[in-house]
Design a protein around this motif. Sequence first.
Motif, PDB file in Angstrom:
ATOM      1  N   GLY A 293       0.790  -1.227   0.000  1.00  0.00           N
ATOM      2  CA  GLY A 293       0.000   0.000   0.000  1.00  0.00           C
ATOM      3  C   GLY A 293       0.819   1.271   0.000  1.00  0.00           C
ATOM      4  O   GLY A 293       0.254   2.365   0.067  1.00  0.00           O
ATOM      5  N   GLU A 334      -3.448   8.146   1.147  1.00  0.00           N
ATOM      6  CA  GLU A 334      -3.687   6.710   1.170  1.00  0.00           C
ATOM      7  C   GLU A 334      -4.848   6.331   0.253  1.00  0.00           C
ATOM      8  O   GLU A 334      -4.820   5.283  -0.403  1.00  0.00           O
ATOM      9  CB  GLU A 334      -3.986   6.263   2.603  1.00  0.00           C
ATOM     10  CG  GLU A 334      -2.767   6.316   3.521  1.00  0.00           C
ATOM     11  CD  GLU A 334      -3.128   6.045   4.977  1.00  0.00           C
ATOM     12  OE1 GLU A 334      -4.335   5.791   5.235  1.00  0.00           O
ATOM     13  OE2 GLU A 334      -2.234   6.084   5.832  1.00  0.00           O
ATOM     14  N   GLU A 338      -4.738   3.631  -2.890  1.00  0.00           N
ATOM     15  CA  GLU A 338      -5.664   2.506  -3.073  1.00  0.00           C
ATOM     16  C   GLU A 338      -6.243   2.506  -4.485  1.00  0.00           C
ATOM     17  O   GLU A 338      -6.405   1.448  -5.101  1.00  0.00           O
ATOM     18  CB  GLU A 338      -6.780   2.596  -2.036  1.00  0.00           C
ATOM     19  CG  GLU A 338      -6.302   2.339  -0.603  1.00  0.00           C
ATOM     20  CD  GLU A 338      -7.404   2.568   0.420  1.00  0.00           C
ATOM     21  OE1 GLU A 338      -8.522   2.953  -0.014  1.00  0.00           O
ATOM     22  OE2 GLU A 338      -7.152   2.389   1.623  1.00  0.00           O
ATOM     23  N   ARG A 339      -6.520   3.667  -5.001  1.00  0.00           N
ATOM     24  CA  ARG A 339      -7.064   3.749  -6.361  1.00  0.00           C
ATOM     25  C   ARG A 339      -6.030   3.304  -7.382  1.00  0.00           C
ATOM     26  O   ARG A 339      -6.351   2.634  -8.368  1.00  0.00           O
ATOM     27  CB  ARG A 339      -7.517   5.184  -6.646  1.00  0.00           C
ATOM     28  CG  ARG A 339      -8.672   5.630  -5.768  1.00  0.00           C
ATOM     29  CD  ARG A 339      -9.041   7.081  -5.993  1.00  0.00           C
ATOM     30  NE  ARG A 339      -9.522   7.321  -7.343  1.00  0.00           N
ATOM     31  CZ  ARG A 339      -9.978   8.479  -7.768  1.00  0.00           C
ATOM     32  NH1 ARG A 339     -10.025   9.511  -6.947  1.00  0.00           N
ATOM     33  NH2 ARG A 339     -10.406   8.613  -9.010  1.00  0.00           N
ATOM     34  N   GLU A 341      -3.639   1.129  -6.891  1.00  0.00           N
ATOM     35  CA  GLU A 341      -3.472  -0.325  -6.801  1.00  0.00           C
ATOM     36  C   GLU A 341      -4.568  -1.065  -7.566  1.00  0.00           C
ATOM     37  O   GLU A 341      -4.342  -2.170  -8.048  1.00  0.00           O
ATOM     38  CB  GLU A 341      -3.470  -0.758  -5.339  1.00  0.00           C
ATOM     39  CG  GLU A 341      -2.148  -0.472  -4.637  1.00  0.00           C
ATOM     40  CD  GLU A 341      -2.039  -1.173  -3.302  1.00  0.00           C
ATOM     41  OE1 GLU A 341      -1.097  -1.956  -3.129  1.00  0.00           O
ATOM     42  OE2 GLU A 341      -2.906  -0.934  -2.447  1.00  0.00           O
ATOM     43  N   THR A 342      -5.742  -0.461  -7.666  1.00  0.00           N
ATOM     44  CA  THR A 342      -6.829  -1.099  -8.414  1.00  0.00           C
ATOM     45  C   THR A 342      -6.806  -0.714  -9.882  1.00  0.00           C
ATOM     46  O   THR A 342      -7.673  -1.141 -10.643  1.00  0.00           O
ATOM     47  CB  THR A 342      -8.187  -0.706  -7.806  1.00  0.00           C
ATOM     48  OG1 THR A 342      -8.348   0.715  -7.872  1.00  0.00           O
ATOM     49  CG2 THR A 342      -8.276  -1.151  -6.363  1.00  0.00           C
TER      50      THR A 342
END
Length: 770
Positions: A293, A334, A338-339, A341-342
Amino acid sequence: MTQGTRVLYVRGDDSRSQPARRLERRGFDLRAVEDAATALDDLGWPDCVVSEYDLPDADGIELLRAARERAPDLPFVLFTDRGSEAVASEAIAAGVTDYLPRTGGESAERLADRIERSATGTDRRADGRFRRLHDATRELMAETDPERIAELTTVAAREIVDASDAAVYLDDDGLELVAATGPHEGRTEKPPAAVERTHRTGDASPGNAGRAGGTDGETYLPLGDHGVFAVAASGTDALAPAEIRLATILAANAEAALDRAENETALRRERDDLAALFENIPDPAVETTMQDGEPIVERVNTAFEEVFGYDGERLRGENVDGYIVPEGQETEAEGYNERVETGEGFYGEVRRRTTDGLRDFILHVVAHDVGGTETRGYAIYTDITEQKQHQRELERQNRRIEALHDVTKRMKAAPDRTTIYDIVIDAAEEILAFDLSLIDEIEDGVLVPQAISSGVSLSDYYEETPIDRENNLAAETARTGETRVVDDLRASRYAPANFEYRSALSVPLGDYGVLQAVATEEAAFSTDDCRLAELLAEHAVVAIDRQKRERELEERAEELARQNERLDRFASVVSHDLRNPLSVARGRLDLARATGDEDHYRAVERAHERMDELVNGLLTLARRGELKSDPTPVELRSAAEQAWRTVETGDLELAIEDAPTVRADPERLRQLLENLFTNTAEHGDAATTVTVGGLDDGFYVADDGVGIPETEREAILKSGHSGTDEGTGLGLAIVETIAEAHDWTVSVVESADGGARFEFREDAGGTADE
């Protein structure tokens, strides 16, 4: 040698056991297993391993690689339905001893022969050629230059295949010979027709192809889209099938190496282009790898180093957020991670920390390699700090302008100029955020402090300043009516009132004064500060002008009221006092006409004279408050003597005691004295002397008659009041109006001799004793 040779047979389908049964009939000591795991456990038993390709838990190539790790020299024969060059090449690269496609019933017999040769060492040369083919394959796969791959292929062909020469033709905008051994060396002419045909059709031309236009004994193998591999047998015969098989495997490996080289070249060119683009992007950019992350830095470009102030090597391997995300915005960052990583990416405004402080950016994050072993991303920061600062400054300016409009409303309601000054100072302190502000008002050519910021005393900070003083900022502003800004007072010609102040702003308040502001830092006042201070000053001037006009209107209204009052009195006197003499004149005129008696005409004449006196008195009363000339020093003695000579005083005598010099309109002063002398002559019963003398703050006129009762002293100064029936009642009213025009007060008291005494004193400095 077959008898007793132990063979571990690894089969993928138990129903297809015919090859295994034939091997048993040939006398081999056979052990059949059905999966790779069991075979690996039994590697210590056999003299040779035979494996089919499709196994329940692996394939034959995977079993071969695992077996080579445990038993590098154990003979291993791959017996497979998948008879392709790719599988063969992969098997050779993995170290297979022999490779046999499964083509029918006779293949079982051939398998037995291959096992015997492999296990007994009778095919040592074939094994050596396979190992050389394996080594050549590794060499080919390590190269990225197509010409070098072609050279290695021709060299390997001479060593592996029983061939006299070999050649590689590559298609780089047309087929061209790029590597050769034997007779092909030095050949530059157009490629043979068979080479052209093979490249065009993609079909191999094995065997003796001389009749097709090639060299005797040559075989032509396609290299995919890259070109053609040609090998020639020794002599004029075609290559043997085993040699063709080896040449075919070598050609397949060469084609794979060329594919890899082409891909590597394209990837390298893409990487180089991407690296050049990454480095030459004018905006800061960083490439990161998402780990648990966190965006871990792979590299940054020069622009990133310059804008953020961090060395790229220092950041490599670090969480970039730990360096550039401001305190309090970690949660937001953060969410962006996360966005990424997707695979969503991100585009929007962010604020980031640099070594020089906080700056504003448009952040554009592009994710790639999503779903692989690791997610990578490119983040590009477009610096918009100046635009955001300009936007915030505009918003701040708009808020301050709106606040100044509210200040204007307060000024409109201010009762006096002092309140307006206080409102201006409060606005300069609270809205414009000036450190210290001061207002000087112009009074008789001097700047007098009127208001100052809270916490500072006017008397302690500033003194009165003449407008004509040189090298004084406020005085210069008052003289020129122009705004002045001084960025460094210490380096200027202006001497600061307090040496701790470094910069100043001076704004004119119209013709009323000057608004000044000072700051402890240099160049503290911006263009916007000047504009807003001027706007504040303009509002103040408008408010002061409005107050001035309103006061003038009030004074005008009061004057009109007084004029109306005089007109009312005038009308009253006209309607009352003129009616009696007019009636007398009309009646006597009728009698004179009837009788012709002269006494009646003389009575008419006296009535006219009476009306003339009344009219003149009324005109004088109507002009009360008007001076014919500006007050000048007048000797009271001279004025009294002149007035005495113009009045019918009978037996009265004039006495003058310590008569001062007064500032007055000479004609109006004489008129005042004439009316007082006349009043004594007409109404001062038993009076023998009129005395004129000086007071500490004025003068007096007194007589020695019977005096005026105290209850009537105030009323006798009003118009229309007369002590006799024949009086106009205007004489003493005229005295009062002339006194008011000079700002004198009139008091009626008893004289030292018991008569009437009229005292005239200065009202707030209106009369001066010279």
